[in-house]
Design an enzyme around this catalytic site. Structure first.
Site, short mmCIF file in Angstrom:
data_model
loop_
_atom_site.label_atom_id
_atom_site.label_comp_id
_atom_site.label_asym_id
_atom_site.label_seq_id
_atom_site.Cartn_x
_atom_site.Cartn_y
_atom_site.Cartn_z
N GLU A 227 52.42 42.07 54.47
CA GLU A 227 51.50 41.15 55.48
C GLU A 227 50.39 40.85 54.59
OE1 GLU A 227 52.09 39.85 58.20
OE2 GLU A 227 53.99 41.42 58.80
N CYS A 262 42.68 37.70 57.20
CA CYS A 262 43.84 37.14 56.42
C CYS A 262 44.40 35.91 57.26
CB CYS A 262 45.02 37.75 56.38
SG CYS A 262 45.55 38.51 58.03
#
Length: 494
Positions: A227, A262
């Site tokens: 991720e 993110c």
């Protein structure tokens, strides 16, 4: 068995990190081999323990995140605790159905038969979490691993030391330490962890470390979920409701750990006819949300440490960038504070437009329309998220069709993260694999293919010696000519 447990106990108490890690992995692998983590009852018990931790220790979690990032209690609850609670509740509700074999029909070639996809635990999993959301990004992958029946080693981020210490303290109080362990530390510890043979590695962080992890995993052919992140673009066209759009962009950027996320918007591509208005409304929105002096706002997190503060200031202080600031820019190194900062018409070759920002700086770039925006985005690395603001359904569908990204949200930001029915993950530079809800269960499971056959239905044409007659029978069966196959089998056709 007693001798093996005593050996584990001795190794686990040694101060040398390599012995410590090796002992943990051996201990957990022994637990998995014993079958302890497979039953639904064990998985449910661990998930219930984790849920109790989330509910009973909410204040401790909030204090730790305030210490690490100066997150407000509101932000901590909304973006860290509540998301973990809902993920845990969903896993408890759906666990039995997730674990159940999925029936699959057989084919003509296997008739009579039935098939099933049987999920089984991958084994011993390593979860390496990151510092920007140091609690939820540690706990949510663990929920998937536990639901799947895996043993887990959690490596929390040392850059968020209060949260790391809290996880190391609380997890042994609520969960089964024979199958779930926490390893704290920095580079030496993670280096030792990556030298071990894992059945799954789940990493949240940046692409540089992601490459190191993938290289380490390749030595043992260990499957990985990465991720990562990247530059998440926003496109606003002339049909968008700017007040609504920019409120949602602002909260997704600065209300989301002050841009240290993110999936936070990294830059805005605004249709040139509305670009000046976008700047004005965004400035008004920042003042509305955080006041004329955002430093006094309790709703803005701080930069995590001096390293990242300097990194962000280097982006901002580039000689080609400084003159493009139209709002904000104030900073206080001692308090790790950088104001919400808007930049307009920034050159495309400067670091702020080539590197992931991961902070409170937001450039706005003019484009002529959807075609130019699509070209701009697709010429660069595939983002983890892409946000489109338009009331034109044709434009929305064009963006969804033409832009490859981990996820796309139309007319909002960041909310894809809270929908458990949507897979959360990247593509290309922004990551590989996905999780959330059943996708978390799946990422820590091996989906085993099982075919059940009976002794009846044995077709002699399957076996050598293979003659032209047998070939005709098999060909008739495989092409669906069952009458022809029957006639051949009965000898009524040659």
């Amino acid at each position: 068995m007693a001798a093996e447990e005593e050996e584990d106990r001795q190794v686990l108490t040694k101060s040398d990190s390599s012995f410590f890690v090796e002992g943990i992995v051996r201990h957990l692998r022994r637990t998995v081999r014993s079958g302890k983590t497979k039953p639904e009852a064990w998985r449910r018990q661990q998930l219930q323990g984790l849920l109790r931790l989330l509910v009973e220790r909410e204040e401790d979690i909030s204090r730790a995140l305030a210490q690490d990032l100066r997150k407000s209690a509101y932000e901590t609850y909304i973006f860290e605790i509540s998301l973990a609670v809902e993920e845990c509740k969903l896993a408890l509700k759906k666990l039995r159905s997730w674990m159940a074999p999925q029936k699959v029909a057989g084919t003509v070639a296997t008739f009579p038969s039935s098939g099933a996809i049987v999920p089984e635990p991958l084994g011993v999993a390593l979860v390496i979490s990151t510092w920007n959301f140091p609690f939820v990004l540690a706990v949510n992958p663990m929920i998937g691993a536990i639901a799947a029946g895996c043993a887990v080693v959690l490596k929390p981020s040392e850059i968020a030391p209060a949260t790391s210490a809290l996880l190391a303290k609380l997890i042994p109080l609520y969960l089964d330490t024979s199958a779930i362990q926490v390893v704290e530390g920095g580079v030496p510890e993670i280096t030792t962890l990556l030298q071990q043979n894992w059945d799954k590695i789940f990493y949240t962080g940046n692409s540089k470390v992601g490459r190191i992890i993938m290289a380490a995993a390749s030595k043992h052919l260990t499957p990985v979920t990465l991720e990562l992140g990247g530059k998440c673009p926003v496109y606003i066209d002339s049909t968008a409701n700017l007040k609504v759009a920019l409120r949602r962009i602002a909260v997704g950027k600065w209300g989301n750990n002050n841009g240290q996320a993110c999936i936070a918007p990294d830059y805005i591509l605004a249709e040139d006819s509305i670009a000046p208005r976008v700047v004005d409304v965004l400035k008004e929105t920042i003042v509305e949300f955080f006041g004329k002096d955002p430093k006094t706002s309790k709703d803005l997190s701080r930069i995590v440490n001096q390293f990242h503060f300097k990194r962000l200031m280097d982006l901002l202080n580039d000689s080609r960038t400084l003159g493009k600031i139209v709002h904000g820019g104030e900073q206080d190194a001692a308090n790790l504070y950088i104001a919400p900062t808007v930049l307009y018409d920034v050159p495309l070759n400067v670091p702020i437009m080539t590197e992931e920002i991961f902070g409170p700086l937001l450039p706005i770039i003019k484009v002529k329309g959807a075609a130019e925006a699509i070209a701009f985005i697709t010429e660069r690395s595939k983002p983890l998220a892409f946000y489109v603001f338009t009331t034109d359904k044709t434009i929305a569908q064009l963006m969804v069709s033409e832009v490859s990204a981990g996820g796309i949200v139309v007319n909002d930001t960041c909310l894809q993260f809270v929908v458990p029915g949507l897979p959360f993950g990247g593509v290309g530079e922004s990551g590989t694999g996905a999780y959330h809800g059943k996708f978390s269960f799946d990422t820590f499971s091996n989906h085993k293919a099982v075919l059940y056959r009976q002794e009846v239905g044995d077709v002699y044409a399957r076996y050598p010696p293979h003659t032209k007659h047998k070939q005709k029978i098999i060909k008739s069966l495989l092409t669906g000519d069952f009458l022809g196959a029957t006639l051949l089998l009965l000898g009524w056709r040659q």
